[in-house]
Motif scaffolding. Structure first.
Motif, PDB file in Angstrom:
ATOM      1  N   VAL A 137      65.421  41.654  61.001  1.00 64.40           N
ATOM      2  CA  VAL A 137      66.028  40.317  61.022  1.00 64.40           C
ATOM      3  C   VAL A 137      67.416  40.350  60.391  1.00 64.40           C
ATOM      4  N   GLU A 138      67.548  41.029  59.262  1.00 61.08           N
ATOM      5  CA  GLU A 138      68.852  41.094  58.605  1.00 61.08           C
ATOM      6  C   GLU A 138      69.883  41.761  59.518  1.00 61.08           C
ATOM      7  N   GLY A 139      69.472  42.825  60.208  1.00 61.36           N
ATOM      8  CA  GLY A 139      70.371  43.495  61.129  1.00 61.36           C
ATOM      9  C   GLY A 139      70.745  42.621  62.310  1.00 61.36           C
ATOM     10  N   THR A 140      69.801  41.819  62.775  1.00 58.79           N
ATOM     11  CA  THR A 140      70.065  40.915  63.894  1.00 58.79           C
ATOM     12  C   THR A 140      71.071  39.842  63.485  1.00 58.79           C
ATOM     13  N   ILE A 141      70.929  39.320  62.288  1.00 60.85           N
ATOM     14  CA  ILE A 141      71.902  38.342  61.775  1.00 60.85           C
ATOM     15  C   ILE A 141      73.290  38.973  61.707  1.00 60.85           C
ATOM     16  N   MET A 142      73.351  40.212  61.209  1.00 61.76           N
ATOM     17  CA  MET A 142      74.627  40.912  61.132  1.00 61.76           C
ATOM     18  C   MET A 142      75.270  41.041  62.510  1.00 61.76           C
ATOM     19  N   MET A 143      74.477  41.437  63.502  1.00 62.92           N
ATOM     20  CA  MET A 143      75.001  41.606  64.864  1.00 62.92           C
ATOM     21  C   MET A 143      75.456  40.274  65.456  1.00 62.92           C
ATOM     22  N   ALA A 144      74.709  39.212  65.172  1.00 61.06           N
ATOM     23  CA  ALA A 144      75.068  37.891  65.683  1.00 61.06           C
ATOM     24  C   ALA A 144      76.409  37.438  65.115  1.00 61.06           C
ATOM     25  N   ILE A 145      76.614  37.664  63.842  1.00 62.10           N
ATOM     26  CA  ILE A 145      77.863  37.265  63.199  1.00 62.10           C
ATOM     27  C   ILE A 145      79.034  38.098  63.724  1.00 62.10           C
ATOM     28  N   ARG A 171      61.910  32.325  62.927  1.00 56.87           N
ATOM     29  CA  ARG A 171      61.835  31.544  61.691  1.00 56.87           C
ATOM     30  C   ARG A 171      63.148  31.617  60.905  1.00 56.87           C
ATOM     31  N   THR A 172      63.699  32.823  60.785  1.00 60.30           N
ATOM     32  CA  THR A 172      64.895  33.002  59.968  1.00 60.30           C
ATOM     33  C   THR A 172      66.113  32.316  60.572  1.00 60.30           C
ATOM     34  N   PHE A 173      66.294  32.465  61.896  1.00 57.56           N
ATOM     35  CA  PHE A 173      67.440  31.822  62.524  1.00 57.56           C
ATOM     36  C   PHE A 173      67.316  30.300  62.450  1.00 57.56           C
ATOM     37  N   ALA A 174      66.094  29.793  62.529  1.00 57.52           N
ATOM     38  CA  ALA A 174      65.902  28.349  62.381  1.00 57.52           C
ATOM     39  C   ALA A 174      66.272  27.907  60.961  1.00 57.52           C
ATOM     40  N   LEU A 175      65.912  28.718  59.967  1.00 54.45           N
ATOM     41  CA  LEU A 175      66.248  28.383  58.581  1.00 54.45           C
ATOM     42  C   LEU A 175      67.757  28.419  58.340  1.00 54.45           C
ATOM     43  N   LEU A 176      68.470  29.177  59.163  1.00 51.98           N
ATOM     44  CA  LEU A 176      69.931  29.216  59.054  1.00 51.98           C
ATOM     45  C   LEU A 176      70.594  28.061  59.796  1.00 51.98           C
ATOM     46  N   GLY A 258      80.048  39.934  82.677  1.00 56.49           N
ATOM     47  CA  GLY A 258      80.897  39.748  81.507  1.00 56.49           C
ATOM     48  C   GLY A 258      80.150  39.233  80.299  1.00 56.49           C
ATOM     49  N   ILE A 259      78.823  39.357  80.322  1.00 56.96           N
ATOM     50  CA  ILE A 259      78.000  38.924  79.189  1.00 56.96           C
ATOM     51  C   ILE A 259      77.777  40.107  78.254  1.00 56.96           C
ATOM     52  N   LYS A 260      78.083  39.910  76.995  1.00 54.64           N
ATOM     53  CA  LYS A 260      77.871  40.983  76.024  1.00 54.64           C
ATOM     54  C   LYS A 260      76.376  41.129  75.751  1.00 54.64           C
ATOM     55  N   ALA A 261      75.837  42.319  76.045  1.00 55.34           N
ATOM     56  CA  ALA A 261      74.410  42.592  75.842  1.00 55.34           C
ATOM     57  C   ALA A 261      74.284  43.860  75.013  1.00 55.34           C
ATOM     58  N   LEU A 262      73.608  43.758  73.883  1.00 58.13           N
ATOM     59  CA  LEU A 262      73.504  44.866  72.932  1.00 58.13           C
ATOM     60  C   LEU A 262      72.056  45.313  72.795  1.00 58.13           C
ATOM     61  N   LEU A 263      71.817  46.604  73.008  1.00 57.39           N
ATOM     62  CA  LEU A 263      70.488  47.169  72.774  1.00 57.39           C
ATOM     63  C   LEU A 263      70.440  47.653  71.336  1.00 57.39           C
ATOM     64  N   ALA A 264      69.499  47.152  70.579  1.00 55.09           N
ATOM     65  CA  ALA A 264      69.500  47.426  69.135  1.00 55.09           C
ATOM     66  C   ALA A 264      68.118  47.806  68.615  1.00 55.09           C
ATOM     67  N   PRO A 265      67.485  48.845  69.193  1.00 54.05           N
ATOM     68  CA  PRO A 265      66.231  49.301  68.590  1.00 54.05           C
ATOM     69  C   PRO A 265      66.529  50.063  67.310  1.00 54.05           C
ATOM     70  N   GLY A 266      65.563  50.172  66.432  1.00 56.47           N
ATOM     71  CA  GLY A 266      65.771  50.949  65.216  1.00 56.47           C
ATOM     72  C   GLY A 266      66.770  50.359  64.247  1.00 56.47           C
ATOM     73  N   LEU A 267      66.944  49.038  64.261  1.00 56.53           N
ATOM     74  CA  LEU A 267      67.885  48.406  63.334  1.00 56.53           C
ATOM     75  C   LEU A 267      67.586  48.717  61.868  1.00 56.53           C
ATOM     76  N   PRO A 268      66.325  48.741  61.440  1.00 58.42           N
ATOM     77  CA  PRO A 268      66.061  49.029  60.022  1.00 58.42           C
ATOM     78  C   PRO A 268      66.663  50.356  59.570  1.00 58.42           C
ATOM     79  N   GLY A 269      66.620  51.363  60.439  1.00 54.57           N
ATOM     80  CA  GLY A 269      67.168  52.659  60.087  1.00 54.57           C
ATOM     81  C   GLY A 269      68.674  52.665  60.013  1.00 54.57           C
ATOM     82  N   ILE A 270      69.309  51.642  60.581  1.00 57.75           N
ATOM     83  CA  ILE A 270      70.764  51.542  60.574  1.00 57.75           C
ATOM     84  C   ILE A 270      71.252  50.688  59.406  1.00 57.75           C
ATOM     85  N   VAL A 271      70.644  49.509  59.248  1.00 58.30           N
ATOM     86  CA  VAL A 271      71.151  48.562  58.248  1.00 58.30           C
ATOM     87  C   VAL A 271      70.523  48.737  56.870  1.00 58.30           C
TER      88      VAL A 271
END
Length: 299
Positions: A137-145, A171-176, A258-271
């Motif tokens: 979730v934290e990595g997804t927020i980072m990518m969204a920003i 849940r997290t994005f709703a809380l934001l 022209g839609i930005k699409a990001l494949l982001a498996p393994g985010l925990p190992g990155i962030v």
């Protein structure tokens, strides 16, 4: 303690370092395969080439989170040499040898079955998947920003799938402060989405539900965001695909539109590789201790 256990660690990323640290602290004897470029020493762990390891002495094999690819290759960031796990290697191990991997595929399933070796997929465990959803979730927020020019607050977001990751993301994005709707198929999931105070919709209606999105976050590991769906999305929307490779998005068509699409498996190992590695290390040490205890009882 894991005294007298012989464990082979095959490849991986920074998460494996936490596993190695934990298991050596518990007095296991580790053989590190695919770690030639690792400068950090670990007492109780030796670096070995695949062909030099005596697999007949191994109590367990630990693979990286992705396991192997469909050709049996094991990814590693600590070596340039190719590591391939084969049925022949598994046949060299003792009959009680257990293989630990984050996830599996048809290749790894098949060689484990043919060699009659037990395969444990750590990410099938609720505890691992739920803990691991936190850095995801934290990595997804980072990518969204990083990849939008709007705030998450008041943005229109669809989360596809209400598994363990999907639930945490929604849940997290709703809380934001985002306006979150969640797509699912099971009636129980649709009920849970409502209970969470979010807007549910059936995935059969996905084509209509994507028309006004700022962001779509997919957790479903099958082609859900196909060309027909993407054609209905605003051209300035963002797709973040958290599903395991190859994801659930038609990336070719998204690029064409022209839609930005990001494949982001393994985010925990990155962030957050340290935290993600500690999650795996704690569970692995528990499972290995249970294996050792069972063998002692039988002997």
């Amino acid at each position: 303690m894991l005294t007298d256990m012989h464990i082979a660690v095959l490849g991986g990323d920074a998460r494996q370092l936490e596993i190695i640290r934990k298991l050596t602290e518990l007095d296991a004897k580790l053989f590190l395969i695919g770690f030639e470029q690792l400068a950090q020493p670990f007492s109780g762990a030796v670096k070995e080439k695949l062909e030099n390891v005596d697999f007949s002495q191994m109590d367990s094999l630990i693979l990286p989170v992705p396991g192997t690819n469909l050709q049996g290759e094991v990814e590693t960031i600590f070596s340039s040499e190719k590591i391939v796990l084969t049925e022949q290697i598994l046949n060299m191990t003792p009959s009680y040898c257990t293989i630990y991997s984050g996830i599996s595929n048809t290749y790894l399933d098949q060689i484990s079955k043919d060699s009659n070796r037990r395969l444990i997929q750590l990410f099938e465990r609720d505890d691992v998947a739920i803990y691991n959803s936190i850095p995801t979730v934290e990595g997804t927020i980072m990518m969204a920003i990083q990849n939008t020019d709007i705030t998450i607050h008041q943005s229109s977001i669809a989360v596809l799938g209400l598994g363990r990751v999907g639930m945490s993301v929604a849940r997290t994005f709703a809380l934001l402060g985002a306006k979150v709707k969640v797509g699912a198929r099971k009636s129980a999931h649709l009920a849970r989405i409502t209970e969470m105070g979010l807007v549910p919709f059936h995935l059969n209606d996905l084509k209509d539900e994507v028309k006004d999105l700022d962001m779509c976050i997919n957790t479903i590991p099958s082609l859900i965001l196909n060309a027909g769906i993407i054609a209905n999305m605003p051209s300035n929307s963002l797709i973040i695909d958290l599903a395991s490779k190859p994801g659930g998005t038609d990336f070719r068509y998204a690029e064409k539109r022209g839609i930005k699409a990001l494949l982001a498996p393994g985010l925990p190992g990155i962030v957050a590789p340290k935290s993600a590695g500690q999650i795996l290390a704690n569970v692995l040490s528990q499972l290995l201790a249970e294996d050792l205890e069972k063998r002692k009882e039988k002997s």
